[in-house]
Design a protein around this motif. Sequence first.
Motif, short mmCIF file in Angstrom:
data_model
loop_
_atom_site.label_atom_id
_atom_site.label_comp_id
_atom_site.label_asym_id
_atom_site.label_seq_id
_atom_site.Cartn_x
_atom_site.Cartn_y
_atom_site.Cartn_z
N ILE A 1 0.82 -1.21 0.00
CA ILE A 1 0.00 0.00 0.00
C ILE A 1 0.85 1.26 0.00
CG2 ILE A 1 -0.27 0.39 2.50
CD1 ILE A 1 -3.20 0.28 0.03
N LEU A 2 2.10 1.14 0.43
CA LEU A 2 2.98 2.31 0.47
C LEU A 2 3.27 2.85 -0.93
CD1 LEU A 2 5.49 1.21 3.25
CD2 LEU A 2 3.65 2.90 3.43
N GLY B 1 11.57 1.37 2.04
CA GLY B 1 11.14 2.41 1.12
C GLY B 1 11.84 3.73 1.31
N GLY B 2 12.76 3.80 2.25
CA GLY B 2 13.50 5.04 2.48
C GLY B 2 12.66 6.14 3.09
N GLU C 1 2.48 12.21 7.96
CA GLU C 1 1.47 12.12 6.89
C GLU C 1 0.77 10.77 6.88
OE1 GLU C 1 3.90 15.38 6.52
OE2 GLU C 1 4.70 13.35 6.24
N LEU C 2 1.47 9.72 7.27
CA LEU C 2 0.90 8.38 7.34
C LEU C 2 0.86 7.95 8.80
CD1 LEU C 2 2.75 6.57 4.39
CD2 LEU C 2 0.37 7.32 4.45
N ILE C 3 -0.25 7.34 9.22
CA ILE C 3 -0.43 6.95 10.60
C ILE C 3 -0.84 5.48 10.65
CG2 ILE C 3 -1.77 7.32 12.71
CD1 ILE C 3 -2.25 10.22 11.68
N ARG D 1 7.51 9.22 -1.28
CA ARG D 1 8.54 8.81 -0.33
C ARG D 1 8.83 9.89 0.71
NH1 ARG D 1 13.49 5.50 -2.97
NH2 ARG D 1 11.80 4.09 -3.56
N SER D 2 8.47 11.12 0.42
CA SER D 2 8.72 12.21 1.37
C SER D 2 7.77 12.17 2.57
CB SER D 2 8.59 13.56 0.67
OG SER D 2 7.25 13.78 0.23
N ASN D 3 6.67 11.39 2.44
CA ASN D 3 5.71 11.31 3.53
C ASN D 3 6.29 10.53 4.70
OD1 ASN D 3 3.51 12.64 2.20
ND2 ASN D 3 3.20 10.79 0.98
#
Length: 394
Positions: free
Chosen positions: A114-115, A141-142, A167-169, A120-122
């Motif tokens: 899902i990533l 994914g860095g 940004e992602l939780i 990638r900046s998130n």
Amino acid sequence: MLTPNMNYSHLKSSYLFYNIAQKTKAYLAEHPDTHLYRMGIGDVSLPLCDAVIKGLHAAADDQSKADSFNGYMPECGAPFLRTAVADYYRTRGVEVADDEVFISSGASDELGDILDLFDRSNRSLIIEPAYPAYVDANVMGGREIVHLPSSRSNGFLPLPDGDTDAELIYLCSPNNPTGAVFSREQLKKWVDFANAHGSVILFDAAYEAFIEDADLPHSIFEIEGARTCAIEICSLSKTAGFTGTRLGYTVIPKELKRNGMTFNDMWVRNRTTKTNGVSYIIQRAACEVFTPEGQRQIHENIAVYKQNACTLMQALDKLGIWYTGGRNAPYIWMECPNGMGSWDFFDKLLNEAQIIGTPGEGFGKCGEGYFRFSTFGSPEDTKTAAERLVALLK
């Protein structure tokens, strides 16, 4: 010259289960005839229910005849199973459209895949202790990880505050490893935070079928506002014993949008590009899980695991040891007695009681001093292990 993904060099060694396996192997080498009471790994011990087995056989027979043979399946899932899953939500009062359901080969696979939807900046916020794959997938994914610690003081259920920024939780409820479950009020705080900050919640609901308290939510989409900020990922591994059969599902609402992009549409494009779908036989068998008879049968199996949890909780209550989980989850997260470290307690249980659990330190720094028991073993082994635990620690 080719350059590999150097983010893999930042991964920590997967020492947790390797160390457990090595310590167990060494013990058995010295005590070859000893029976070990294994309550560490989160794998099921009961076979697939009859409804699923009949579905597997019928689907296999379909593949033997030209008029019922199926080749490639729809990449996002067979319509019959997408409808069955959506109906499962709708019968519980959660409105989900059929085409908001995506069939996968399991929640673990999906949590990594899902990533692809996010730049990638998130940054990813991960509550610790945490399921190790959350961390590792983001390292690969860095992506920067924001670690949110939890503890006994907040019941291992932290809430967002003024310093929370990602940004992602990742939210897992019921939680692996702690077994703690967010209330509606607590989840509403996370949903409101995500909507206010434009974040997206990745909600891992793999253990929702173990919730028995009526006031606890099974789905993030029971919470007002979640359709504009959440993706839910679920699995039949623990719900229906599909650990070796492999099937899960993901719900992405059409209202979930950022920067003019609709995540439901993006995931359709991703799946139709990167997968050829889950096999017909497995999807047909999974469909039986959502029938009235299938639900009755899988909950009979779940009841066995929940009785195992009761057996362990009674032992810990007798010892006066603090724990969370168990009642609404298949894991029990206990505080190690007498201030012991997680690995010290592991060694004590193995060497003096022949019990195997999982040291909390393996789930992050916040897990040091705690220990996880799985309730997926046999009732006989669980009963004996509980008795041995009491005898060892009383």
